[in-house]
Design a protein around this motif. Structure first.
Motif, short mmCIF file in Angstrom:
data_model
loop_
_atom_site.label_atom_id
_atom_site.label_comp_id
_atom_site.label_asym_id
_atom_site.label_seq_id
_atom_site.Cartn_x
_atom_site.Cartn_y
_atom_site.Cartn_z
N ALA A 152 17.01 2.75 -18.92
CA ALA A 152 17.06 4.11 -18.37
C ALA A 152 15.66 4.60 -18.02
CB ALA A 152 17.71 5.06 -19.37
N VAL A 153 15.56 5.36 -16.93
CA VAL A 153 14.30 5.92 -16.46
C VAL A 153 14.40 7.44 -16.54
CG1 VAL A 153 12.75 6.16 -14.49
CG2 VAL A 153 13.87 3.97 -14.93
N TYR A 154 13.39 8.06 -17.14
CA TYR A 154 13.37 9.52 -17.28
C TYR A 154 12.04 10.05 -16.76
CZ TYR A 154 17.28 8.61 -20.42
OH TYR A 154 18.46 8.18 -20.94
N ASN A 194 19.63 6.14 -12.70
CA ASN A 194 20.15 5.44 -13.87
C ASN A 194 21.59 5.00 -13.70
OD1 ASN A 194 17.73 5.67 -15.34
ND2 ASN A 194 18.28 7.70 -16.06
N THR A 195 22.34 5.69 -12.85
CA THR A 195 23.74 5.31 -12.63
C THR A 195 23.93 4.45 -11.39
OG1 THR A 195 24.15 7.40 -11.45
CG2 THR A 195 24.60 7.36 -13.82
N TYR A 196 22.83 4.00 -10.80
CA TYR A 196 22.92 3.15 -9.61
C TYR A 196 23.66 1.87 -9.96
CZ TYR A 196 21.31 0.68 -5.42
OH TYR A 196 21.25 -0.01 -4.23
N PRO A 197 24.68 1.49 -9.17
CA PRO A 197 25.46 0.28 -9.50
C PRO A 197 24.66 -0.99 -9.28
CG PRO A 197 26.17 1.20 -7.40
CD PRO A 197 25.19 2.18 -7.96
N VAL A 198 24.70 -1.86 -10.26
CA VAL A 198 23.99 -3.13 -10.22
C VAL A 198 24.97 -4.24 -10.59
CG1 VAL A 198 22.10 -4.49 -11.20
CG2 VAL A 198 21.81 -2.03 -10.84
N ILE A 216 27.64 -2.91 -13.29
CA ILE A 216 27.31 -1.98 -14.36
C ILE A 216 26.30 -0.97 -13.83
CG2 ILE A 216 27.72 -3.71 -16.15
CD1 ILE A 216 24.70 -4.00 -16.43
N GLN A 217 25.99 0.01 -14.63
CA GLN A 217 24.98 0.98 -14.25
C GLN A 217 23.59 0.44 -14.54
OE1 GLN A 217 26.00 4.56 -16.37
NE2 GLN A 217 27.64 5.09 -14.93
N ARG A 218 22.64 0.90 -13.76
CA ARG A 218 21.27 0.39 -13.88
C ARG A 218 20.72 0.59 -15.28
NH1 ARG A 218 16.02 2.09 -10.16
NH2 ARG A 218 14.44 1.34 -11.60
N MET A 219 21.03 1.70 -15.93
CA MET A 219 20.47 1.96 -17.24
C MET A 219 21.04 1.05 -18.31
SD MET A 219 22.35 5.55 -18.15
CE MET A 219 24.16 5.71 -18.14
N ASP A 220 22.13 0.33 -18.01
CA ASP A 220 22.75 -0.56 -19.00
C ASP A 220 22.23 -1.98 -18.93
OD1 ASP A 220 24.35 1.39 -20.11
OD2 ASP A 220 25.94 1.11 -18.63
N ILE A 221 21.26 -2.27 -18.06
CA ILE A 221 20.69 -3.61 -17.99
C ILE A 221 19.86 -3.85 -19.24
CG2 ILE A 221 19.19 -5.16 -16.69
CD1 ILE A 221 19.89 -3.62 -14.18
N ARG A 222 20.00 -5.04 -19.79
CA ARG A 222 19.21 -5.44 -20.96
C ARG A 222 18.47 -6.74 -20.66
NH1 ARG A 222 21.28 -1.17 -22.12
NH2 ARG A 222 21.88 -0.42 -24.20
N ILE A 260 15.41 -3.09 -6.29
CA ILE A 260 15.19 -3.90 -7.49
C ILE A 260 15.33 -2.99 -8.71
CG2 ILE A 260 13.59 -5.40 -8.71
CD1 ILE A 260 14.61 -6.54 -6.09
N PRO A 261 16.32 -3.22 -9.56
CA PRO A 261 16.63 -2.24 -10.60
C PRO A 261 15.81 -2.38 -11.87
CG PRO A 261 18.26 -3.99 -10.62
CD PRO A 261 17.30 -4.31 -9.51
N VAL A 262 15.06 -3.49 -12.05
CA VAL A 262 14.39 -3.72 -13.32
C VAL A 262 13.34 -4.81 -13.09
CG1 VAL A 262 15.99 -5.54 -14.05
CG2 VAL A 262 14.86 -4.15 -15.79
#
Length: 259
Positions: free
Chosen positions: A37-39, A120-124, A185-191, A204-206
């Motif tokens: 997640a990005v804040y 953060n909710t961008y679909p990936v 999934i949502q971008r913030m859920d990438i691990r 590029i999400p991460v």
């Protein structure tokens, strides 16, 4: 053009974790680490008023008029000394200016909150190992081991991958061919450990390590204008672990070599 990459760990872990040897299993999320997640927002609902007021009265002009208004209030409402002017001639304009500044700051931070939510909710699309026991129809929402639900059920895109893994302790290698399926999934859920599928002109999400690409020689071009302002394309090559991917022929599975 399509490229496959594996999510890397962020830079917010401690030094002890940096020095410790780790093995990432491709397609298996490391859920004990921080999320993606990005804040960029500065305030929350409860912290806005105290922090914003503190920022306002870090300005010398606001502090000056506040002190002058306080001195005028002492002389106007007490017998300490005489003040012929009501303190509200100073405190009133000060309150108006501070209120307008707070409203402006609040709307700006609300816009940052909305931008963070969109980011953060961008679909990936990520790749995970296919489990036939979880294929129960379109009404079933798959969950991974962390309990994070996929935005859509089991997708139709599947392909086989040959994975060669080297054990860093004893040097032994194991090879297996697995079936991967795509999940959104949502971008913030990438691990760390997730295999991310990036298509042409996707954001590029991460932080990623390029594993494979549909282009020749396993290459991919990226644009970093959102980081450094440069609009020219930069060439990135696969890390050397992998060969190029192929989506046309499922009989020849691409090979992933990882240590």
């Amino acid at each position: 053009e399509r490229s496959t990459a594996m999510a890397g760990e962020g830079s917010n872990h401690d030094t002890a974790r940096e020095n410790k040897s780790r093995v990432l299993i491709m397609g298996k999320s490391e859920n004990d680490l921080a999320d993606n997640a990005v804040y960029t927002s500065k305030y929350t609902l409860f912290s806005f008023l105290p922090i914003a007021l503190r920022e306002q009265f870090r300005r010398v002009a606001n502090v000056y008029f506040l002190v002058m208004g306080g001195i005028m209030a002492i002389g106007y409402y007490t017998d300490a000394f005489d003040s012929a002017i009501t303190p509200w001639t100073t405190l009133g304009p000060l309150a108006f200016v501070v209120s307008v500044s707070l409203l402006q700051e609040g709307f700006a931070d609300l816009a940052r909150h909305n931008a963070d939510r969109v980011t953060n909710t961008y679909p990936v699309m990520v790749l995970r190992r296919y489990d036939p026991t979880e294929d129960r129809g379109s009404e079933v929402i798959r969950n991974d081991e962390s309990g994070r639900a996929s935005l859509n059920p089991l997708n139709d895109t599947m392909f086989r991958v040959t994975i060669t893994t080297t054990n860093p302790d004893d040097g032994t290698t194991t090879t297996e061919t697995v079936t991967l399926c795509t999940h959104t999934i949502q971008r913030m859920d990438i691990r760390a450990g997730d295999i991310v599928l990036c298509r042409n002109r996707d954001m590029i999400p991460v932080d990623l390590v390029l594993l494979a690409s549909s282009a020749e020689s396993g290459s991919a071009y990226i644009e970093t204008s959102s980081i450094d302002g440069e609009t020219n394309l930069k060439l990135r090559l696969c890390s050397g672990w992998t060969t190029t991917t192929s989506s046309d022929d499922d009989t020849e599975a691409p090979t992933f070599h990882g240590g």
